[in-house]
Structures are given as structure tokens and as C-alpha cells.
Motif scaffolding. Structure first.
Motif, PDB file in Angstrom:
ATOM      1  N   GLU A  46       0.836  -1.199   0.000  1.00 20.73           N
ATOM      2  CA  GLU A  46       0.000   0.000   0.000  1.00 20.73           C
ATOM      3  C   GLU A  46       0.870   1.246   0.000  1.00 20.73           C
ATOM      4  N   VAL A  47       0.248   2.353  -0.343  1.00 20.56           N
ATOM      5  CA  VAL A  47       0.879   3.662  -0.235  1.00 20.56           C
ATOM      6  C   VAL A  47       0.114   4.436   0.828  1.00 20.56           C
ATOM      7  N   ILE A  48       0.822   4.896   1.845  1.00 19.64           N
ATOM      8  CA  ILE A  48       0.210   5.641   2.941  1.00 19.64           C
ATOM      9  C   ILE A  48       0.657   7.091   2.853  1.00 19.64           C
ATOM     10  N   GLN A  49      -0.279   8.010   2.974  1.00 27.01           N
ATOM     11  CA  GLN A  49       0.032   9.436   2.983  1.00 27.01           C
ATOM     12  C   GLN A  49      -0.375  10.031   4.329  1.00 27.01           C
ATOM     13  N   VAL A  50       0.571  10.711   4.950  1.00 26.29           N
ATOM     14  CA  VAL A  50       0.327  11.349   6.243  1.00 26.29           C
ATOM     15  C   VAL A  50       0.474  12.860   6.059  1.00 26.29           C
ATOM     16  N   PRO A  51      -0.619  13.600   5.959  1.00 20.70           N
ATOM     17  CA  PRO A  51      -0.524  15.053   5.782  1.00 20.70           C
ATOM     18  C   PRO A  51      -0.268  15.758   7.110  1.00 20.70           C
ATOM     19  N   PHE A  52       0.441  16.869   7.044  1.00 19.78           N
ATOM     20  CA  PHE A  52       0.657  17.684   8.240  1.00 19.78           C
ATOM     21  C   PHE A  52       0.935  19.118   7.827  1.00 19.78           C
ATOM     22  N   THR A  53       0.709  20.036   8.757  1.00 24.04           N
ATOM     23  CA  THR A  53       0.864  21.469   8.499  1.00 24.04           C
ATOM     24  C   THR A  53       1.780  22.072   9.547  1.00 24.04           C
ATOM     25  N   LEU A  54       2.694  22.907   9.088  1.00 22.47           N
ATOM     26  CA  LEU A  54       3.567  23.654   9.993  1.00 22.47           C
ATOM     27  C   LEU A  54       3.260  25.136   9.838  1.00 22.47           C
ATOM     28  N   THR A  55       3.011  25.808  10.933  1.00 26.12           N
ATOM     29  CA  THR A  55       2.724  27.238  10.900  1.00 26.12           C
ATOM     30  C   THR A  55       3.984  28.079  10.977  1.00 26.12           C
ATOM     31  N   GLN A  56       5.102  27.442  11.284  1.00 21.55           N
ATOM     32  CA  GLN A  56       6.384  28.129  11.315  1.00 21.55           C
ATOM     33  C   GLN A  56       7.493  27.118  11.050  1.00 21.55           C
ATOM     34  N   SER A  57       8.675  27.602  10.723  1.00 17.45           N
ATOM     35  CA  SER A  57       9.811  26.713  10.492  1.00 17.45           C
ATOM     36  C   SER A  57      10.159  25.991  11.793  1.00 17.45           C
ATOM     37  N   GLN A  58      10.361  24.681  11.704  1.00 17.41           N
ATOM     38  CA  GLN A  58      10.671  23.921  12.907  1.00 17.41           C
ATOM     39  C   GLN A  58      11.253  22.553  12.558  1.00 17.41           C
ATOM     40  N   ALA A  59      11.861  21.925  13.563  1.00 20.23           N
ATOM     41  CA  ALA A  59      12.379  20.561  13.422  1.00 20.23           C
ATOM     42  C   ALA A  59      11.234  19.576  13.585  1.00 20.23           C
ATOM     43  N   VAL A  60      11.185  18.588  12.706  1.00 18.72           N
ATOM     44  CA  VAL A  60      10.193  17.525  12.805  1.00 18.72           C
ATOM     45  C   VAL A  60      10.887  16.189  12.569  1.00 18.72           C
ATOM     46  N   SER A  61      10.346  15.160  13.179  1.00 21.37           N
ATOM     47  CA  SER A  61      10.856  13.802  12.980  1.00 21.37           C
ATOM     48  C   SER A  61       9.827  13.004  12.199  1.00 21.37           C
ATOM     49  N   LEU A  62      10.288  12.343  11.138  1.00 21.44           N
ATOM     50  CA  LEU A  62       9.443  11.563  10.246  1.00 21.44           C
ATOM     51  C   LEU A  62       9.865  10.111  10.347  1.00 21.44           C
ATOM     52  N   GLY A  63       8.920   9.215  10.630  1.00 24.71           N
ATOM     53  CA  GLY A  63       9.357   7.837  10.725  1.00 24.71           C
ATOM     54  C   GLY A  63       8.270   6.864  11.110  1.00 24.71           C
ATOM     55  N   PHE A  64       8.680   5.803  11.836  1.00 27.90           N
ATOM     56  CA  PHE A  64       7.841   4.641  12.065  1.00 27.90           C
ATOM     57  C   PHE A  64       7.929   4.224  13.528  1.00 27.90           C
ATOM     58  N   LEU A  65       6.777   3.789  14.056  1.00 34.26           N
ATOM     59  CA  LEU A  65       6.658   3.457  15.473  1.00 34.26           C
ATOM     60  C   LEU A  65       5.818   2.189  15.604  1.00 34.26           C
ATOM     61  N   SER A  66       6.316   1.209  16.360  1.00 36.35           N
ATOM     62  CA  SER A  66       5.547  -0.018  16.522  1.00 36.35           C
ATOM     63  C   SER A  66       6.007  -0.776  17.759  1.00 36.35           C
ATOM     64  N   THR A  67       5.055  -1.420  18.413  1.00 39.17           N
ATOM     65  CA  THR A  67       5.331  -2.451  19.418  1.00 39.17           C
ATOM     66  C   THR A  67       4.862  -3.775  18.838  1.00 39.17           C
ATOM     67  N   MET A  68       5.788  -4.753  18.728  1.00 35.20           N
ATOM     68  CA  MET A  68       5.499  -6.027  18.056  1.00 35.20           C
ATOM     69  C   MET A  68       5.807  -7.162  19.035  1.00 35.20           C
ATOM     70  N   GLN A  69       4.744  -7.745  19.612  1.00 36.59           N
ATOM     71  CA  GLN A  69       4.931  -8.778  20.640  1.00 36.59           C
ATOM     72  C   GLN A  69       3.844  -9.851  20.572  1.00 36.59           C
ATOM     73  N   SER A  70       3.273 -10.054  19.390  1.00 34.52           N
ATOM     74  CA  SER A  70       2.186 -11.023  19.232  1.00 34.52           C
ATOM     75  C   SER A  70       2.571 -12.156  18.289  1.00 34.52           C
ATOM     76  N   GLY A  71       3.800 -12.657  18.432  1.00 37.04           N
ATOM     77  CA  GLY A  71       4.220 -13.765  17.582  1.00 37.04           C
ATOM     78  C   GLY A  71       5.041 -13.292  16.405  1.00 37.04           C
ATOM     79  N   ASN A  72       5.105 -14.149  15.398  1.00 36.14           N
ATOM     80  CA  ASN A  72       5.927 -13.841  14.229  1.00 36.14           C
ATOM     81  C   ASN A  72       5.266 -12.738  13.389  1.00 36.14           C
ATOM     82  N   GLN A  73       5.978 -11.662  13.210  1.00 35.11           N
ATOM     83  CA  GLN A  73       5.439 -10.587  12.386  1.00 35.11           C
ATOM     84  C   GLN A  73       6.565  -9.762  11.768  1.00 35.11           C
TER      85      GLN A  73
END
Length: 377
Positions: A338-365
Motif C-alpha cells: 500500500e501507499v500511505i500518505q500522512v498530511p501535516f501542516t507547519l505554521t512556522q519553520s521547525q524541526a520535525v521527525s518523520l518515521g515509524f513506530l511499533s510495538t510487536m509482541q504477538s508472535g511472528n510478524q
């Protein structure tokens, strides 16, 4: 038998000067322009225009020549609506002509309030660096005359561009458009084809879609590695940051050779430990604007996986996910590209972190990302 004439012509016969000929009225903004011709009667010295049920009037001097004379006058400060006018001429002896009547529309604040900027169906940067503007269709009788566009080029030079409107299938190219900037534009309307005044909408900003990946983020896929186990697993090269819980394959993790080099999280198989609040991200400084963080992924994950955009230099834990600027979950269906799009808006110049977050503890995945990109919108 002519005795009655003494009753009606005590001062002699009634004389009417030549009337104004070819009288025309042109609509305007709280005003009307009247034009006409004098083709005869050289004795005419002036004409009078009456309006508002003859409560208002103006006298206009006339200097006749031997030729046909054209006259023009503008009646200002008129209320919006339909205005009726009566024009009479006068000669050197004070005689007054028969009236010539005409009406015209007067436009004002009510008409102005009804106007909307012409819509833009799409605006996007093209491979040649131009911005392609696709205009929404309009009715040919809508009175749209042109659009006035302001934009900056790659040299920060501001351009003011007028484009004449066509009702349908209209496109405009703005050359050398500066990526990441918006354009502003307004629309000019002419309420009637012969009106003397144009009306303008307020200026409106419009973002221009562009792929700004190369301007701000790097190592975007196929992904490159730093450390490598010589077989399948590695650690993503900078600027990606991979936290310790993701590095769960004998000191490697976050990168796999899958699909030519993928960003990966895997747990369960071959005894690999669970991943708790696993994070892979890179931090960039972006100017104010509208953006889309776009991800191409494949998933066999059983537990939630999130694409996250967060303020600052790291991603939040899952328990604090609501503090992120924006996030979206991978599809819960297994074995899915799939292709996922995450829109966001910044009202001023700033540092942002772009990435991935997961807790994986339900077997093989397992899940992988084959490419990421950043779009301005």
C-alpha cells in the motif's frame, strides 16, 4: 379658424432644439457612462441629464462643430440597481428639446460580495520546473475576464502575471516556480460585456504540490545500510535513527536486503525478541507549509504499526502518540502492499521527525518499507 392659436401660442410657435442621437448607457461600479451624438442643430449649447425621478441632474456644456459631435458624461455616486436617465438639450435661446430616456444597471457592494475567485482544480510542479495550474471550468456568461497571479521564481524574483480567462480546459504554466512556495491570485470580473468597470476578488493563496524529498530528506529507498551482517540484516545508514529495541537480530536490525534494500522491523522468527516502542526516524527542519509524508510499504504485522510525524528530534512512545503532529496506521490486512500518505501542516519553520513506530509482541510478524517521499502541498 386660427383663433385658437392665440390661446396656445401667445409667445409665438414652440421650438424644440435637436435631441441627442444614438444615446447609450454603460454600466459601472456605482456609476454609469452616457454617450451620444449631435448630428444637427448647431445652436445646441448644453444638455441636461436627470435621474432619481428628476430629483438629481447635471448640466453638461456642448461646443458644437461643423461635424458630428460625440459627447460623453459619467454619472457617479449611484446606488446599486437599475438607474433611469432623461436627457434634454438646450440651445442659445433657451429652448429645450423633447426628452430621450435610457436605463442602465448599476453594480456595487452586493454584486462584489457575490464574486468568488476562480477555482483551481490542481497545481503541481512539473519535471521542467514549471508550475502547471489547471483551472476549474466556468460558465462563459460568468463575466470572468482574467486572473492576476503573483509568484516567486527560483531566484526569489516576484512575478505579476495576467492570464486571460477561457471558460473551459484552461491551463497555465508558471516557469521556474520556486518549490515550497505558494502562489496568490485574484479574479477580475466584468458584469456586462460593455461595462466600464471591472470587479476583483481578494487575493487568495494556493499551495503548489511538489516533490520536495531531495530538498529535505535522504536515504529514501532503496535504502542503504551502515553496519551489515554479510547476509540479510543491517543498520540503516544516516540520517536514519534506529533505537535499540529494533536492533534485535544479533546486533543488527532496521535494515534488510529485501526488495533491494528495505526499512524493516521483524520479531518472533528465529527467536528474535519482541520490539517495544520500536522507532526508526530521521529529523529535518522544514519551513512553514503543508506537507505529505508518503510511504510505500508491505506488511505482515499483527500489532499496530504507525507512520508518524512529530515535533522535535524524536518520535513519541505509543502511549503518547496523540502528541504527534500527525500519524496513520498501516493496514491491518496481512500481505498487503500500500501507499500511505500522512498530511501535516507547519505554521512556522521547525524541526520535525518523520518515521515509524511499533510495538510487536504477538508472535511472528514483519513489515517493510521500500520508499519514502516528502511532498509539499
Amino acid at each position: 379658424m386660427d383663433d385658437y392659436k392665440n390661446i396656445y401660442q401667445k409667445n409665438g410657435p414652440i421650438i424644440y432644439p435637436g435631441k441627442i442621437d444614438s444615446l447609450k448607457a454603460f454600466a459601472g461600479k456605482n456609476r454609469v457612462m452616457l454617450t451620444g451624438l449631435f448630428t444637427s442643430d448647431p445652436k445646441i449649447t448644453k444638455y441636461t441629464v436627470y435621474w432619481n425621478s428628476r430629483q438629481d441632474s447635471i448640466v453638461v456644456p456642448v461646443k458644437r462643430t461643423k461635424n458630428v459631435d460625440t459627447v460623453k458624461t459619467i454619472i457617479s455616486n449611484l446606488p446599486e440597481g437599475i438607474a433611469s436617465f432623461e436627457v434634454r438639450t438646450s440651445d442659445t435661446e433657451g429652448h429645450i428639446s423633447i426628452p430621450v430616456n435610457i436605463a442602465a444597471n448599476v453594480y456595487g457592494a452586493l454584486y462584489q460580495s457575490s464574486l468568488l475567485n476562480r477555482g483551481i482544480s490542481d497545481a503541481a510542479i512539473q519535471p521542467d520546473g514549471s508550475a502547471l495550474i489547471i483551472w476549474a471550468d466556468v460558465n462563459k456568461d460568468a463575466g470572468v475576464k482574467f486572473m492576476h497571479i503573483r509568484y516567486a521564481d527560483n531566484n526569489d524574483k516576484t512575478h505579476d502575471t495576467l492570464v486571460v480567462s477561457s471558460p473551459t480546459a484552461m491551463v497555465t504554466r508558471l516557469p521556474n516556480f520556486k518549490i515550497g512556495k505558494s502562489l496568490s491570485y485574484r479574479t477580475a470580473f466584468l458584469p456586462e460585456a460593455t461595462a466600464i468597470d471591472q470587479f476583483y476578488t481578494d487575493y487568495q493563496s494556493r499551495s503548489v504540490k511538489a516533490d520536495v524529498t531531495k530538498l529535505y530528506i535522504s536515504n529514501t529507498g532503496p535504502f542503504t545500510r551502515g553496519a551489515f551482517d554479510g547476509n540479510r540484516w543491517g543498520i540503516l545508514a544516516a540520517p536514519w535513527v534506529t533505537n535499540a529495541t529494533v536492533i534485535n537480530h544479533s546486533g543488527y536490525g532496521g535494515y534488510a536486503t529485501d526488495s533491494g534494500g528495505s526499512l524493516v522491523m521483524e520479531s518472533g522468527w528465529s527467536g528474535s525478541p519482541n520490539i517495544i516502542n520500536g522507532k526508526i526516524y530521521q529529523t529535518v527542519t522544514l519551513p512553514a507549509g503543508n506537507y505529505i509524508f508518503q510511504v510505500n510499504n508491505y506488511t505482515e504485522a499483527l500489532d499496530p504499526v504507525y507512520v508518524v510525524v512529530a515535533s522535535g528530534n524524536t518520535l513519541p512512545d505509543i502511549s503518547s502518540l496523540s502528541t504527534a503532529l500527525s500519524f496513520k496506521r498501516f493496514s491491518s490486512k496481512l500481505y498487503t502492499d500500500e501507499v500511505i500518505q500522512v498530511p501535516f501542516t507547519l505554521t512556522q519553520s521547525q524541526a520535525v521527525s518523520l518515521g515509524f513506530l511499533s510495538t510487536m509482541q504477538s508472535g511472528n510478524q514483519y513489515w517493510r518499507v521500500t520508499a519514502v517521499s516528502l511532498l509539499s502541498n
